[in-house]
Design an enzyme around this catalytic site. Structure first.
Site, short mmCIF file in Angstrom:
data_model
loop_
_atom_site.label_atom_id
_atom_site.label_comp_id
_atom_site.label_asym_id
_atom_site.label_seq_id
_atom_site.Cartn_x
_atom_site.Cartn_y
_atom_site.Cartn_z
N GLU A 1 -62.77 -26.17 11.26
CA GLU A 1 -63.96 -25.67 11.68
C GLU A 1 -65.42 -25.74 10.33
O GLU A 1 -64.87 -26.09 9.53
CB GLU A 1 -64.06 -24.46 12.75
CG GLU A 1 -63.26 -24.24 13.18
CD GLU A 1 -63.12 -23.38 14.63
OE1 GLU A 1 -63.94 -22.98 15.46
OE2 GLU A 1 -63.37 -22.09 13.28
N SER B 1 -72.04 -23.44 16.61
CA SER B 1 -72.42 -23.54 15.22
C SER B 1 -73.47 -24.65 14.42
O SER B 1 -72.76 -25.64 15.48
CB SER B 1 -71.97 -23.37 13.79
OG SER B 1 -71.48 -21.98 14.23
N TRP C 1 -67.73 -11.12 21.10
CA TRP C 1 -67.92 -12.49 20.95
C TRP C 1 -68.49 -12.49 22.77
O TRP C 1 -67.75 -12.09 23.65
CB TRP C 1 -67.08 -13.47 21.08
CG TRP C 1 -67.45 -15.51 20.94
CD1 TRP C 1 -68.27 -15.73 19.85
CD2 TRP C 1 -67.03 -15.71 21.58
NE1 TRP C 1 -68.81 -16.84 19.72
CE2 TRP C 1 -67.47 -16.76 20.83
CE3 TRP C 1 -66.56 -16.07 22.53
CZ2 TRP C 1 -68.45 -18.77 21.65
CZ3 TRP C 1 -67.22 -16.76 23.33
CH2 TRP C 1 -67.13 -18.47 22.95
N ARG D 1 -67.30 -30.48 16.65
CA ARG D 1 -68.49 -29.76 16.61
C ARG D 1 -68.79 -29.20 15.95
O ARG D 1 -68.43 -29.22 14.48
CB ARG D 1 -68.06 -28.03 17.41
CG ARG D 1 -66.85 -27.51 16.57
CD ARG D 1 -66.33 -25.74 17.24
NE ARG D 1 -65.08 -25.78 16.91
CZ ARG D 1 -64.39 -25.70 17.56
NH1 ARG D 1 -63.64 -26.56 18.65
NH2 ARG D 1 -62.67 -24.56 16.97
N ASP D 2 -70.19 -29.20 15.21
CA ASP D 2 -70.56 -27.42 13.99
C ASP D 2 -71.40 -28.67 12.97
O ASP D 2 -70.37 -28.49 12.15
CB ASP D 2 -68.99 -26.48 13.37
CG ASP D 2 -68.33 -25.80 13.25
OD1 ASP D 2 -69.18 -25.76 14.41
OD2 ASP D 2 -67.81 -25.78 13.61
N MET E 1 -72.23 -11.17 15.66
CA MET E 1 -72.37 -12.18 14.89
C MET E 1 -71.58 -12.76 14.44
O MET E 1 -71.01 -12.03 14.08
CB MET E 1 -73.13 -11.29 13.92
CG MET E 1 -74.16 -12.28 12.33
SD MET E 1 -74.59 -10.77 11.14
CE MET E 1 -76.11 -11.87 11.31
N ASN E 2 -71.21 -14.02 14.83
CA ASN E 2 -70.61 -14.68 13.73
C ASN E 2 -71.08 -15.75 12.59
O ASN E 2 -71.43 -15.19 11.91
CB ASN E 2 -69.06 -15.02 14.44
CG ASN E 2 -69.26 -16.10 15.62
OD1 ASN E 2 -69.92 -15.36 16.27
ND2 ASN E 2 -69.01 -17.19 15.08
N ASP E 3 -70.52 -16.70 12.54
CA ASP E 3 -71.03 -18.37 12.14
C ASP E 3 -72.58 -17.81 11.38
O ASP E 3 -73.69 -17.76 12.38
CB ASP E 3 -70.85 -19.71 12.00
CG ASP E 3 -69.12 -19.58 12.84
OD1 ASP E 3 -68.50 -18.64 13.48
OD2 ASP E 3 -69.16 -20.78 12.97
C1 FRU Z 1 -66.77 -20.88 13.74
C2 FRU Z 1 -66.61 -20.87 15.08
C3 FRU Z 1 -67.64 -22.58 14.98
C4 FRU Z 1 -67.74 -22.73 16.73
C5 FRU Z 1 -68.79 -21.04 16.94
C6 FRU Z 1 -68.28 -20.44 18.34
O1 FRU Z 1 -66.30 -19.14 13.66
O2 FRU Z 1 -65.14 -20.99 16.37
O3 FRU Z 1 -66.71 -23.49 15.37
O4 FRU Z 1 -68.90 -23.44 16.45
O5 FRU Z 1 -67.44 -20.63 15.87
O6 FRU Z 1 -68.95 -19.02 18.02
#
Ligand code: FRU
Length: 499
Positions: free
Chosen positions: A223, A99, A63, A167-168, A37-39
């Site tokens: 980000e 994200s 990842w 992104r994001d 898991m990340n963001d």
């Molecule tokens: C931040 C990030 C975002 C991207 C995502 C990819 O942690 O790098 O900018 O959308 O993680 O997993």
């Protein structure tokens, strides 16, 4: 229609997720069903409940091609697992669903907006990302990617904007029905910017303005932006990559930035105070929502990109979220407090008043690993102590230390001996502001984390620990003499109900 890729992810998590015993996870911090898991993504209300999606790679603890995992909660503390929501299954997101945000549509459906990543050869033949913004609409469990995807791409960028780093998206809807989104972008000076777009339907977007720009001052690429009103201020959150350290406010690497200011539809955003969001070791990519009772609540990835290699051997989940936190602005600073719902899980209070600490000691009833504890530290006259240490998750071999030094007004979090036998950053110090010489530390312990809230939330610091659960001593130590008050609660969960 559920694609093969999404079906596979859902089958995988349904088969292997339940093999992870509840006791091997945090008791009340969100974790992936299985894998990485990340963001936090799409942290938002839908049909009266809070949904939390997350950057997800179910197949390993590293990842990989990004999916969106899915959790739901009624009280921000207990998380219910839902099937994965998105998989990289279209040409425009073949290299990942990065994200983004989510909102409830006026017709009762839920819209997810995310970054679709594909890889392509550039003019020099190098393979690089092409990032665009995409939407998927659904019923809170199943989502259909929209035929108009991508809804924002290179052609929608202002001059100099990069399609490699675009992104994001964080989407919201104003009361007049207009949709807005803020998105991170890299500009011609190679550092970040936050772009703002508006739309009448969430699908057809119009560029409004660059909300703020890095100018290579606070890191490089920005980000995961967020933008919201809070106690009369307009607040931007963003997570810069490649920060240079600035005093004790910003550490090197991936950091977080809170830009506080004003917003005017004509002039845009005027930046005032700049501060870090969390001063600990593990905190990135926060997202906020507005709860039905108008509280602004934040959640973040409780990790640091530079230490993601430091994990227990063969762990079947990796990455967790912070405790959701209520935000406010006081005296021009960002304040954070654990969501008040946590208090429902408190057992009986253990209270000690006016205890003199000199050397190291413990107190009756004060130990444990699922704990909500507030310690107030008072000097016994001028210069009565040089430092105060609060030790948690302690036994003969382990120890996590929160240390206050009054002459420097610094608090240090030290997890050197917290079960992470990797050569990584284990300590971080930051400035705090004592009130009449007094300092108040609220410490929230879950099985694999420590979160510290200083002076009712004027600063917060988060750290992941992997200390064995048997290490449950809590001690108080002073170099000199101090007076302390302690208010401690065990946090009690009926784990049979989990998942
Ligand atoms: C931040 C990030 C975002 C991207 C995502 C990819 O942690 O790098 O900018 O959308 O993680 O997993």
């Amino acid at each position: 229609m559920t694609s093969e890729a999404l079906k596979k992810a859902r089958e995988f998590e349904a088969q292997y997720g339940p093999h992870i015993p509840a006791a091997e996870r945090p008791a009340f911090h969100a974790t992936p069903t299985i894998g990485w898991m990340n963001d936090p993504n799409g942290f938002s209300m839908y049909r009266g409940e809070c949904h939390l999606f997350y950057q997800y790679h179910p197949y390993s603890n590293e990842w990989g091609p990004m999916h969106w995992g899915h959790l739901r909660t009624k009280d921000f503390i207990r998380w219910e697992r839902l099937p994965a929501a998105l998989a990289p299954d279209e040409a425009y997101d073949a290299s990942g669903c990065f994200s983004g945000g989510a909102i409830e549509l006026p017709d009762g459906r839920q819209m997810l907006m995310y970054t679709g990543v594909q890889r392509a050869h550039n003019a020099e033949g190098f393979i690089q990302d092409v990032q665009t913004q995409c939407v998927a609409i659904g019923d809170g469990v199943d989502y259909e990617k929209h035929a108009l995807n991508p809804v924002l791409s290179g052609k929608d960028l202002p001059k100099g904007g990069s399609t490699i780093d675009f992104r994001d998206p964080k989407i919201w809807r104003e009361t007049d029905g207009t949709y807005y989104v803020v998105i991170g972008n890299r500009t011609e000076d190679e550092s970040g910017a936050i772009l703002m777009y508006k739309s009448a339907d969430g699908l057809n977007w119009e560029f409004m303005r660059t909300l703020d720009r890095c100018h290579n001052q606070y890191g490089r690429m920005w980000e995961c932006p967020d933008f919201f009103a809070l106690d009369g201020k307009q607040v931007i959150f963003t997570s810069p990559q490649e920060m240079n350290p600035i005093g004790l406010e910003f550490h090197a690497g991936n950091g977080t930035l809170c830009l506080m200011g004003g917003y005017d539809a004509e002039k845009g955003f005027t930046r005032g105070r700049v501060q870090a969001i969390d001063y600990g070791l593990d905190f990135y990519a926060p997202q906020t929502l507005e709860a039905p009772d108008r509280r602004r609540i934040m959640i973040a990835w409780m990790q640091n990109w530079s230490t993601v290699g430091a994990k227990p051997f063969h762990c079947r989940w990796f990455g967790q979220m912070t405790l959701p936190r209520e935000l406010s602005v006081r005296n021009g600073r960002l304040y954070q407090a654990p969501v008040r719902e946590l208090e429902k899980y408190r057992g009986p209070a253990v209270i000690h008043h006016h205890i003199t600490v000199c050397g190291e000691s413990n107190l009756p009833g004060v130990q444990g690993r699922l704990v909500d504890m507030t310690v107030t530290v008072r000097p016994m006259g001028q210069g009565s102590y040089r430092w105060f240490r609060l030790h948690v998750a302690k036994d003969g071999q382990h120890d996590t230390i929160i240390r206050y030094k009054p002459d420097e007004s610094t608090l240090k979090i030290d997890r050197t001996r917290s079960g992470l036998p990797h050569d990584i950053v284990h300590t971080r110090s930051f400035l705090v502001r004592p009130n009449n010489g007094e300092i108040k530390l609220r410490v929230i312990l879950d099985r694999f984390s420590v979160e510290v809230f200083v002076n009712d939330g004027e600063a917060a610091a988060s750290a992941v620990i992997y200390t064995p659960q048997e290490a449950d001593a809590i001690t108080f130590e002073a170099g000199g003499q101090v007076l302390i008050d302690v208010e401690k609660y065990d946090l009690i969960f009926n784990e049979d109900k989990e998942d």
